[in-house]
Each structure stands twice: as structure tokens, then as C-alpha cells.
Design a protein around this motif. Structure first.
Motif, PDB file in Angstrom:
ATOM      1  N   LEU A   1       0.842  -1.198   0.000  1.00  0.00           N
ATOM      2  CA  LEU A   1       0.000   0.000   0.000  1.00  0.00           C
ATOM      3  C   LEU A   1       0.875   1.245   0.000  1.00  0.00           C
ATOM      4  O   LEU A   1       1.946   1.266   0.607  1.00  0.00           O
ATOM      5  CB  LEU A   1      -0.890   0.008   1.243  1.00  0.00           C
ATOM      6  CG  LEU A   1      -1.873  -1.162   1.385  1.00  0.00           C
ATOM      7  CD1 LEU A   1      -2.478  -1.182   2.779  1.00  0.00           C
ATOM      8  CD2 LEU A   1      -2.963  -1.074   0.324  1.00  0.00           C
ATOM      9  N   THR A   2       0.428   2.281  -0.677  1.00  0.00           N
ATOM     10  CA  THR A   2       1.132   3.560  -0.674  1.00  0.00           C
ATOM     11  C   THR A   2       0.780   4.318   0.598  1.00  0.00           C
ATOM     12  O   THR A   2      -0.400   4.516   0.907  1.00  0.00           O
ATOM     13  CB  THR A   2       0.733   4.411  -1.891  1.00  0.00           C
ATOM     14  OG1 THR A   2       1.125   3.724  -3.086  1.00  0.00           O
ATOM     15  CG2 THR A   2       1.413   5.781  -1.849  1.00  0.00           C
ATOM     16  N   VAL A   3       1.794   4.732   1.343  1.00  0.00           N
ATOM     17  CA  VAL A   3       1.564   5.506   2.556  1.00  0.00           C
ATOM     18  C   VAL A   3       1.443   6.976   2.172  1.00  0.00           C
ATOM     19  O   VAL A   3       2.396   7.588   1.696  1.00  0.00           O
ATOM     20  CB  VAL A   3       2.694   5.309   3.573  1.00  0.00           C
ATOM     21  CG1 VAL A   3       2.493   6.221   4.785  1.00  0.00           C
ATOM     22  CG2 VAL A   3       2.755   3.845   4.016  1.00  0.00           C
ATOM     23  N   VAL A   4       0.272   7.529   2.356  1.00  0.00           N
ATOM     24  CA  VAL A   4       0.018   8.931   2.039  1.00  0.00           C
ATOM     25  C   VAL A   4       0.398   9.817   3.215  1.00  0.00           C
ATOM     26  O   VAL A   4       1.027  10.866   3.053  1.00  0.00           O
ATOM     27  CB  VAL A   4      -1.459   9.138   1.657  1.00  0.00           C
ATOM     28  CG1 VAL A   4      -1.741  10.617   1.384  1.00  0.00           C
ATOM     29  CG2 VAL A   4      -1.812   8.296   0.432  1.00  0.00           C
ATOM     30  N   ALA A   5       0.023   9.397   4.418  1.00  0.00           N
ATOM     31  CA  ALA A   5       0.341  10.172   5.623  1.00  0.00           C
ATOM     32  C   ALA A   5       0.322   9.239   6.821  1.00  0.00           C
ATOM     33  O   ALA A   5      -0.436   8.260   6.850  1.00  0.00           O
ATOM     34  CB  ALA A   5      -0.661  11.306   5.828  1.00  0.00           C
TER      35      ALA A   5
ATOM     36  N   ASP B   1     -10.034  11.688   4.354  1.00  0.00           N
ATOM     37  CA  ASP B   1     -10.548  12.779   3.524  1.00  0.00           C
ATOM     38  C   ASP B   1      -9.678  14.030   3.651  1.00  0.00           C
ATOM     39  O   ASP B   1      -9.556  14.798   2.690  1.00  0.00           O
ATOM     40  CB  ASP B   1     -11.986  13.126   3.919  1.00  0.00           C
ATOM     41  CG  ASP B   1     -12.966  12.015   3.591  1.00  0.00           C
ATOM     42  OD1 ASP B   1     -12.797  11.373   2.543  1.00  0.00           O
ATOM     43  OD2 ASP B   1     -13.888  11.784   4.392  1.00  0.00           O
ATOM     44  N   VAL B   2      -9.093  14.223   4.814  1.00  0.00           N
ATOM     45  CA  VAL B   2      -8.292  15.422   5.064  1.00  0.00           C
ATOM     46  C   VAL B   2      -6.850  15.226   4.608  1.00  0.00           C
ATOM     47  O   VAL B   2      -6.262  16.107   3.960  1.00  0.00           O
ATOM     48  CB  VAL B   2      -8.340  15.799   6.559  1.00  0.00           C
ATOM     49  CG1 VAL B   2      -7.385  16.951   6.865  1.00  0.00           C
ATOM     50  CG2 VAL B   2      -9.767  16.164   6.956  1.00  0.00           C
ATOM     51  N   PHE B   3      -6.262  14.075   4.936  1.00  0.00           N
ATOM     52  CA  PHE B   3      -4.872  13.830   4.546  1.00  0.00           C
ATOM     53  C   PHE B   3      -4.814  13.205   3.161  1.00  0.00           C
ATOM     54  O   PHE B   3      -4.483  12.029   2.978  1.00  0.00           O
ATOM     55  CB  PHE B   3      -4.166  12.957   5.593  1.00  0.00           C
ATOM     56  CG  PHE B   3      -3.882  13.692   6.873  1.00  0.00           C
ATOM     57  CD1 PHE B   3      -2.981  14.750   6.896  1.00  0.00           C
ATOM     58  CD2 PHE B   3      -4.519  13.339   8.052  1.00  0.00           C
ATOM     59  CE1 PHE B   3      -2.722  15.441   8.070  1.00  0.00           C
ATOM     60  CE2 PHE B   3      -4.265  14.018   9.227  1.00  0.00           C
ATOM     61  CZ  PHE B   3      -3.369  15.076   9.242  1.00  0.00           C
ATOM     62  N   ARG B   4      -5.194  14.013   2.183  1.00  0.00           N
ATOM     63  CA  ARG B   4      -5.060  13.661   0.772  1.00  0.00           C
ATOM     64  C   ARG B   4      -4.609  14.918   0.040  1.00  0.00           C
ATOM     65  O   ARG B   4      -4.542  15.998   0.623  1.00  0.00           O
ATOM     66  CB  ARG B   4      -6.370  13.115   0.203  1.00  0.00           C
ATOM     67  CG  ARG B   4      -7.545  14.080   0.243  1.00  0.00           C
ATOM     68  CD  ARG B   4      -8.778  13.463  -0.434  1.00  0.00           C
ATOM     69  NE  ARG B   4      -9.268  12.296   0.268  1.00  0.00           N
ATOM     70  CZ  ARG B   4     -10.173  11.462  -0.235  1.00  0.00           C
ATOM     71  NH1 ARG B   4     -10.665  11.672  -1.455  1.00  0.00           N
ATOM     72  NH2 ARG B   4     -10.598  10.428   0.468  1.00  0.00           N
ATOM     73  N   LEU B   5      -4.289  14.785  -1.215  1.00  0.00           N
ATOM     74  CA  LEU B   5      -3.751  15.919  -1.966  1.00  0.00           C
ATOM     75  C   LEU B   5      -4.763  17.060  -2.060  1.00  0.00           C
ATOM     76  O   LEU B   5      -5.985  16.842  -2.081  1.00  0.00           O
ATOM     77  CB  LEU B   5      -3.335  15.468  -3.355  1.00  0.00           C
ATOM     78  CG  LEU B   5      -2.176  14.462  -3.421  1.00  0.00           C
ATOM     79  CD1 LEU B   5      -1.915  14.060  -4.874  1.00  0.00           C
ATOM     80  CD2 LEU B   5      -0.911  15.033  -2.791  1.00  0.00           C
ATOM     81  N   GLN B   6      -4.242  18.274  -2.161  1.00  0.00           N
ATOM     82  CA  GLN B   6      -5.104  19.456  -2.260  1.00  0.00           C
ATOM     83  C   GLN B   6      -6.024  19.371  -3.469  1.00  0.00           C
ATOM     84  O   GLN B   6      -7.196  19.767  -3.397  1.00  0.00           O
ATOM     85  CB  GLN B   6      -4.235  20.712  -2.326  1.00  0.00           C
ATOM     86  CG  GLN B   6      -3.457  20.992  -1.055  1.00  0.00           C
ATOM     87  CD  GLN B   6      -2.400  22.057  -1.219  1.00  0.00           C
ATOM     88  OE1 GLN B   6      -2.237  22.619  -2.309  1.00  0.00           O
ATOM     89  NE2 GLN B   6      -1.659  22.334  -0.155  1.00  0.00           N
ATOM     90  N   GLY B   7      -5.513  18.841  -4.565  1.00  0.00           N
ATOM     91  CA  GLY B   7      -6.333  18.712  -5.762  1.00  0.00           C
ATOM     92  C   GLY B   7      -7.469  17.726  -5.608  1.00  0.00           C
ATOM     93  O   GLY B   7      -8.395  17.698  -6.424  1.00  0.00           O
TER      94      GLY B   7
END
Length: 441
Positions: A180-184, A257-263
Motif C-alpha cells: 500500500l502507498t503511505v500517504v500520511a 478525507d483530510v490527509f489527501r492531496l489538495q487537488g
């Protein structure tokens, strides 16, 4: 965790007796450790070292159920060994007496003081002991140096299980092992956040919680969170997305939902970051926001009610602080395994930001007092700003006027060059020049 861990500890007791731990520090965390180890099968406290108040160690041991006759004052390594061989606990004010005792197998630093942590680790490694660093402030400042020295000595240097960084490292490692890709990744902040907190304003709360006001303020003013997330960064390669991180008010259900890219409607400028939240339902736990890389995995995670996707939150709802730390000591001895170690290259830094206007000539106090608070940064940015690592701030002398909110750096502050931690960090900084671009080195 090894499935046979409890059985392995039982076998260790049968074959050689319990693992003998040397503990440095008998404050809140040290007392917790003395009590916890007394309740465990497979470990025992062999000696406790305290510099100024041996009575603290005595009181902690008595509270753990040890008899007064089980406690012996010791001023040499030989005396420590004699006490251990007699089934007693040695109390000493001599760090080398503890670290040099042949019966001690692993040392835990529970001082919470950067300079003390440096001295404890060097003594343990010098005497061939495994080292458990329950002192994140020291680890983020010189951890890579200590790990390198431990490797050369053939012993283990490890962060402590139970602290949020190690708990979050478990989640990150789990996610990465699954592809899995760790986003945050990060923590929920336990205490209210007040960047201006000073000890005198928190004396009543500290008394009610059986804490030192200075230690409580280190949590409240955000320093501990900055320090812990930098430790997580240095162990995983994740970085703060911006100085100080975002720290949103995101609940457990809102993390993905919050810790995802601004776009995509989130707050992040990039994936692969450390951060924290002050929202409900996360503290006292840690989290890891992940992204599956295959539609089948996304479908399965959704079907298992992990979340609605496309990002998902893995959440450990607790960390047991010092109660878990003995597990790191046991794993170091039994398996030669570290629970958390800094990478061999710099990742992030905790600088120091002035909590009030500071005049030239001011000698800075300890973390959690009135002078400064922690501020997380990407290492290269901190290096460019010549930021003073927070572990070096104590006893530094202000050389130029510093406004409240301004970063302390090597141009407005002079660190105390006599400190062990400063000397180790100077050597580390010199070696780290190779990680800078040619025009910045």
C-alpha cells in the motif's frame, strides 16, 4: 511481534534467568518501568541510576512491591553485580557503575533529557550493552550517530515500543509490506494545543496528573508532537509537508478525507508525510492513511469496511508509553532486533521557535519552559536556515535579539560546545554535508 514471544521469554527464564535491565531515570516514566517490569515474566530490574535523588528510585521500587531490604546502594560496577547476583536491585548515582556491570544486559534511558540521553547511550554502547532510547529528544538530535556506534560495537540501538513514533512505525511497516502507498502517518494529539504554554500556568493540572509542570508544557505547547513526528520521519523517510505540519481538526473518520492531496480536496501538497490531528477519536492512538494501487485491493478494503476509499485509514487506538518499553528491551536481547531506528540519512529536524522575545545574553532553559518550543521541518530546509536542533537549545546563549515566533539558529544563538550532545551533533552535521546539493554544502 513474534508469535512465540511470551514462550521465548519463559524459555529464557528457564535457561538463563530473566533478562536483566539497567534503568536510568526514576521520574514518571522510570517509575512506570520499574512497576511494569516487576509485573512481567522474563525481565527484571537489576539497577537504577539517578544522578541527584536516589530516593526517587527507592520510592519507585517500593511502589512496585519490592521490599526495602531488596534495594542496595552501589557505587561501582562490581557492587552492582553483587547486588544483582544476590537477587536485589542496585541503586546508584554512577552511570558507569550501571553500564559497566557485567550482569546488566540492556540499558533503558528514561531521563527525557537530551544531554543525559547522549551520555547514557554512549556509556551503554561503550560497555557493550543494548540501548533502548525512551528519550525521543535525544534520538532526533543524534540518533543516527548512536546507531552507527552501536552497530560497530555489535549491540542494538532502538527506540522504545509504546511511544507514538514506534507505534506509528508498526503501521507504516505493515502498510508497506502489503504494497500500500503511505500517504500520511502520524498521531492524535492527546493534550490541548497552546503554543504559548508556560509551566506556571499549568501547575494545578500537573499536580492533578502527577506530572512535572515543565513536562506537561512540553506536550501542551506542541513540542512533543513535533519531536515525535520528526522521529517517525527519520525512521520511515516520510517528511513534514510544511514547517510545523498541518495539525488539522480531523476526526478518525475524516483522516482519509483530510490527509489527501489538495487537488483531491485535502490539505497535502504531496504524498508521504508525517502529521498530527487535534480532532476527536484519534488520540491516544496513531494512524496511517494508505492508498491501494490495484482496484481489486480497493474493492476488498471497501468490502471489509475499512473505509469508503479511495484512501483508507489504518488506526491503532492506543499507545501504552512506558508500559510497552520493556518489550523493546526484551526483543533487543532475545532477537537482536530493534523496534525503531533512524535511517542512515537525514530526513527531518525539530528546530526551536522562540516563545517570547529573547534578548542577547539570555541563556536558554530546558524544553517545556518559557523560552522556546519545537518546530518540525524538512532536514534540508532546517540546514539551509541554520536551525538549532531543539536537542541543543538548552544552555545556548542568545547572541542577537530574537522575536517571539522566530526560529533559533546558529546566527542568533551560540550552543554550549562543552555538551556531549553538541559534540556528537557537530560531527554528524559535518558528515551530513554529503547529502546537500553541491551549491549548498
Amino acid at each position: 511481534m513474534f508469535p512465540s514471544f511470551a514462550a521465548d521469554l519463559a524459555e529464557r527464564v528457564r535457561a538463563r534467568g530473566p533478562i536483566v535491565v539497567g534503568l536510568v531515570g526514576a521520574g514518571q516514566m522510570g517509575t512506570d518501568l520499574i512497576v511494569q517490569i516487576a509485573l512481567m515474566h522474563g525481565l527484571r530490574i537489576g539497577a537504577v541510576a539517578v544522578r541527584t535523588r536516589p530516593q526517587n528510585a527507592v520510592e519507585a521500587a517500593l511502589s512496585a512491591g519490592h521490599a526495602r531490604g531488596d534495594l542496595v546502594e552501589a557505587s561501582s560496577a562490581t557492587a552492582v553485580d553483587r547486588a544483582i547476583e544476590a537477587g536485589r536491585i542496585a541503586i546508584t548515582t554512577d552511570l558507569d557503575a550501571l553500564a559497566g556491570a557485567g550482569r546488566i544486559e540492556v540499558v533503558i534511558d528514561a531521563t527525557g533529557h537530551p544531554e543525559s540521553g547522549a551520555q547514557v547511550a554512549l556509556a551503554a554502547i561503550r560497555h557493550g550493552k543494548h540501548m533502548v532510547m525512551l528519550n525521543v529528544e535525544a534520538d532526533i538530535t543524534i540518533g543516527r550517530s548512536l546507531k552507527a556506534q552501536a552497530d560497530k560495537a555489535g549491540v542494538i540501538y532502538t527506540g522504545a515500543a509504546g511511544d507514538e513514533p514506534a507505534a506509528a512505525v508498526e503501521l507504516v511497516a505493515f502498510a508497506r509490506a502489503l504494497g500500500l502507498t503511505v500517504v500520511a502517518a502520524g498521531k492524535g494529539k492527546n493534550n490541548a494545543l497552546n503554543f504559548d504554554a508556560v509551566p506556571e500556568d499549568y501547575e494545578a493540572e500537573a499536580r492533578a496528573r502527577d506530572m512535572n509542570p515543565r513536562m506537561l508544557v512540553e506536550f501542551v505547547d506542541g513540542t512533543k508532537t513535533m519531536v515525535e513526528m520528526v522521529a517517525l520521519a527519520n525512521a520511515t523517510g516520510l517528511t513534514p509537508d510544511r514547517p510545523g505540519m498541518h495539525g488539522p481538526r480531523a476526526t478518525k473518520d475524516e483522516l482519509a478525507d483530510v490527509f489527501r492531496l489538495q487537488g483531491e480536496g485535502g490539505v497535502l501538497s504531496r504524498k508521504g508525510v508525517v502529521d498530527y490531528t487535534i480532532g476527536k477519536g484519534v488520540a491516544p492512538g496513531v494512524f496511517c492513511v494508505v492508498e491501494p494501487t490495484h482496484p481489486r485491493v480497493l474493492e476488498r478494503l471497501t468490502d471489509l469496511h475499512v473505509g469508503k476509499g479511495p484512501l483508507f485509514t489504518l488506526h491503532r487506538p492506543y499507545h501504552l508509553t512506558s508500559l510497552e518499553t520493556p518489550l523493546s528491551a526484551a526483543r533487543a536481547v532475545l532477537y537482536g532486533r530493534a523496534d525503531m531506528q533512524p535511517l542512515d540519512h537525514p530526513v527531518a529536524e525539530t528546530g526551536a521557535v522562540a516563545k517570547r522575545d529573547l534578548a542577547p545574553g539570555t541563556v536558554l532553559g530546558r524544553i517545556g519552559e518559557r523560552d522556546y518550543r519545537g518546530w518540525s521541518m524538512v532536514w534540508a530546509d532546517a540546514r539551509k536556515a541554520r536551525a538549532v536542533p531543539i536537542g541543543l537549545a538548552e544552555k545556548a546563549r542568545v547572541t542577537r535579539p530574537v522575536k517571539k515566533g522566530e526560529l533559533l539558529n546558529h546566527e542568533n544563538c551560540a550552543v554550549d560546545e562543552t555538551l556531549t550532545i553538541v559534540k556528537l551533533r557537530r560531527a554528524l552535521d559535518q558528515a551530513d554535508a554529503r547529502f546537500l546539493p553541491a551549491d549548498a554544502a
